[in-house]
Design an enzyme around this catalytic site. Sequence first.
Site, mmCIF file in Angstrom:
data_model
loop_
_atom_site.group_PDB
_atom_site.id
_atom_site.type_symbol
_atom_site.label_atom_id
_atom_site.label_comp_id
_atom_site.label_asym_id
_atom_site.label_seq_id
_atom_site.Cartn_x
_atom_site.Cartn_y
_atom_site.Cartn_z
ATOM 1 N N SER A 118 0.858 -1.175 0.000
ATOM 2 C CA SER A 118 0.000 0.000 0.000
ATOM 3 C C SER A 118 0.898 1.230 0.000
ATOM 4 O O SER A 118 1.721 1.402 0.894
ATOM 5 C CB SER A 118 -0.873 -0.038 1.265
ATOM 6 O OG SER A 118 -1.570 1.172 1.420
ATOM 7 N N LYS A 147 -1.258 -1.026 -4.291
ATOM 8 C CA LYS A 147 -2.459 -0.270 -3.891
ATOM 9 C C LYS A 147 -2.058 1.176 -3.696
ATOM 10 O O LYS A 147 -1.068 1.466 -3.006
ATOM 11 C CB LYS A 147 -3.011 -0.881 -2.605
ATOM 12 C CG LYS A 147 -4.010 -0.046 -1.835
ATOM 13 C CD LYS A 147 -4.644 -0.884 -0.722
ATOM 14 C CE LYS A 147 -4.662 -0.143 0.585
ATOM 15 N NZ LYS A 147 -5.242 -0.952 1.685
ATOM 16 N N LYS A 171 -3.068 4.915 -2.346
ATOM 17 C CA LYS A 171 -3.986 5.709 -1.541
ATOM 18 C C LYS A 171 -4.441 6.880 -2.406
ATOM 19 O O LYS A 171 -3.616 7.498 -3.103
ATOM 20 C CB LYS A 171 -3.273 6.219 -0.288
ATOM 21 C CG LYS A 171 -2.940 5.116 0.706
ATOM 22 C CD LYS A 171 -4.207 4.544 1.324
ATOM 23 C CE LYS A 171 -3.903 3.682 2.529
ATOM 24 N NZ LYS A 171 -5.135 3.143 3.138
ATOM 25 N N ASP A 204 -7.317 2.907 -2.656
ATOM 26 C CA ASP A 204 -7.975 2.940 -1.346
ATOM 27 C C ASP A 204 -8.227 4.394 -0.983
ATOM 28 O O ASP A 204 -7.287 5.179 -0.837
ATOM 29 C CB ASP A 204 -7.084 2.263 -0.292
ATOM 30 C CG ASP A 204 -7.753 2.152 1.073
ATOM 31 O OD1 ASP A 204 -8.880 2.652 1.249
ATOM 32 O OD2 ASP A 204 -7.130 1.549 1.979
ATOM 33 N N GLU A 255 -11.207 0.532 -2.773
ATOM 34 C CA GLU A 255 -11.427 0.236 -1.357
ATOM 35 C C GLU A 255 -12.043 1.433 -0.645
ATOM 36 O O GLU A 255 -11.554 2.561 -0.777
ATOM 37 C CB GLU A 255 -10.069 -0.145 -0.745
ATOM 38 C CG GLU A 255 -10.121 -0.724 0.651
ATOM 39 C CD GLU A 255 -8.717 -1.152 1.120
ATOM 40 O OE1 GLU A 255 -7.858 -1.498 0.274
ATOM 41 O OE2 GLU A 255 -8.494 -1.128 2.340
ATOM 42 N N ASP A 314 -13.513 -1.915 3.767
ATOM 43 C CA ASP A 314 -12.554 -2.051 4.868
ATOM 44 C C ASP A 314 -13.254 -1.526 6.129
ATOM 45 O O ASP A 314 -13.915 -2.301 6.851
ATOM 46 C CB ASP A 314 -11.279 -1.249 4.490
ATOM 47 C CG ASP A 314 -10.246 -1.121 5.597
ATOM 48 O OD1 ASP A 314 -10.520 -1.529 6.729
ATOM 49 O OD2 ASP A 314 -9.134 -0.594 5.338
ATOM 50 N N LYS A 372 -9.362 -7.243 8.496
ATOM 51 C CA LYS A 372 -8.343 -6.866 9.481
ATOM 52 C C LYS A 372 -8.819 -7.390 10.824
ATOM 53 O O LYS A 372 -9.934 -7.055 11.259
ATOM 54 C CB LYS A 372 -8.208 -5.339 9.565
ATOM 55 C CG LYS A 372 -7.644 -4.688 8.312
ATOM 56 C CD LYS A 372 -7.544 -3.173 8.466
ATOM 57 C CE LYS A 372 -6.993 -2.530 7.197
ATOM 58 N NZ LYS A 372 -7.095 -1.051 7.229
ATOM 59 N N GLY A 430 -3.850 -4.382 6.401
ATOM 60 C CA GLY A 430 -2.775 -4.096 7.351
ATOM 61 C C GLY A 430 -3.042 -2.797 8.086
ATOM 62 O O GLY A 430 -3.814 -1.948 7.629
#
Length: 389
Positions: A153, A179, A181, A206, A231, A256, A280, A308
């Site tokens: 990420s 991934k 952000k 995400d 996400e 998430d 998670k 994570g």
Amino acid sequence: MQTKSANVASSHAVDAASVTISNIEMRTVRLPLHEPFETSFGRIDSRLIFLVTVSAEDETGWGEVVAFEEPLYSYETVITAQHVIRDFLAPAMLSRPVTDLADLSARFNSFRGHNMAKAGLELAYLDLIARINRQSLSALIGGTRTEVPVGVSLGIQPSVDLLLERVDRHLAMGYQRIKLKIKPESDIEFVREVRRRHPNIVLSVDANSAYTISDVDHLRELDDFGLLMIEQPLDHDDLIEHAKLQSKLTTPICLDESITNATRAKHALDMESCRIINLKIGRVGGYSQALAIHELCHSRGVPVWCGGMMESGIGRAHNIALASLPGFSLPGDISASSRYFARDLIVPEVEVAADGTVKVPTDSGLGFMVDFDYIKSRTRDFERVAANP
Ligand code: OSB
Ligand code: MG
């Protein structure tokens, strides 16, 4: 000392060894990050790691409470979790012998919320049971994989060039999925340029709740980039607007923040709020809920992967065990220890092989040695919460 084997996955026969917990301890350790990590909700340059231990007889189990210092990802903080463990969860755990994971989670369930605090103790408890049984955590929970595929990420970057450099570097290390952000001011252009440079990589984004349903047309632009998933685009506790958004996107939504327990996961799938779930352990309150969500997704053929929380090696080792379950069909956010930290709290550190996998350890418990001397040397506060005589 109980020697009977204890299994926890609900598909396993429950043959539990009752343990009398003698001691529970909390400590925090601050680990600086190699570089600041930025998400749509903020930026951090160090991680305050919150460790809990649970002891019985000659063994100690280790867990990590993944709450951050500020209530941005969720309402919990390191300090609220210390309070809830000290004043409610630890006394419940010490009140009588713990017969199995279901017994422990039922005791915790009488308290509302505070999932990360609960999860920290469930992690430590299962590490303890695995150590008592002389089996790996993965074996204890019914894991089937010997190695798990992993992705990375990448935080929001000030420029496209800085992002491209990080993407290239992590692809070269073998990560199977990148991934990114995103937030409204840094999304489409960044994703377009990464996709242009790497037409065939597995790519996802995400948003950590940076958008609203009124951004639907904007978000539809992401459909052009062949993303594995988007996400958590909308509110942290929303299912309804996500279902509306999913019906207008071809890219799968992955939830998430919104998936806080197994019931919420079922509702999200029933409503088609998402097509993929990021699991998670901390967010859902521990192994008990995590195993239930895994079973739900596995039985419905819904892809699930391990998220994570920038954990130290202790939380990371638990994530590796979780990701060894058969339903984890997509790469997890389980990066190498060195992705965030100059030195981790476990030996050996978590390493990512050139093929983008992490080995599932077979030694008992976490399967890594906890570097207690290093932890002690960096401990900021230590509290022996409560002890049985
Ligand atoms: O939303 O998955 C998230 C980091 C902090 C808070 C939330 C998230 C993340 C990550 C990085 O994406 C996960 C990791 O590398 O541990
Ligand atoms: Mg996320």
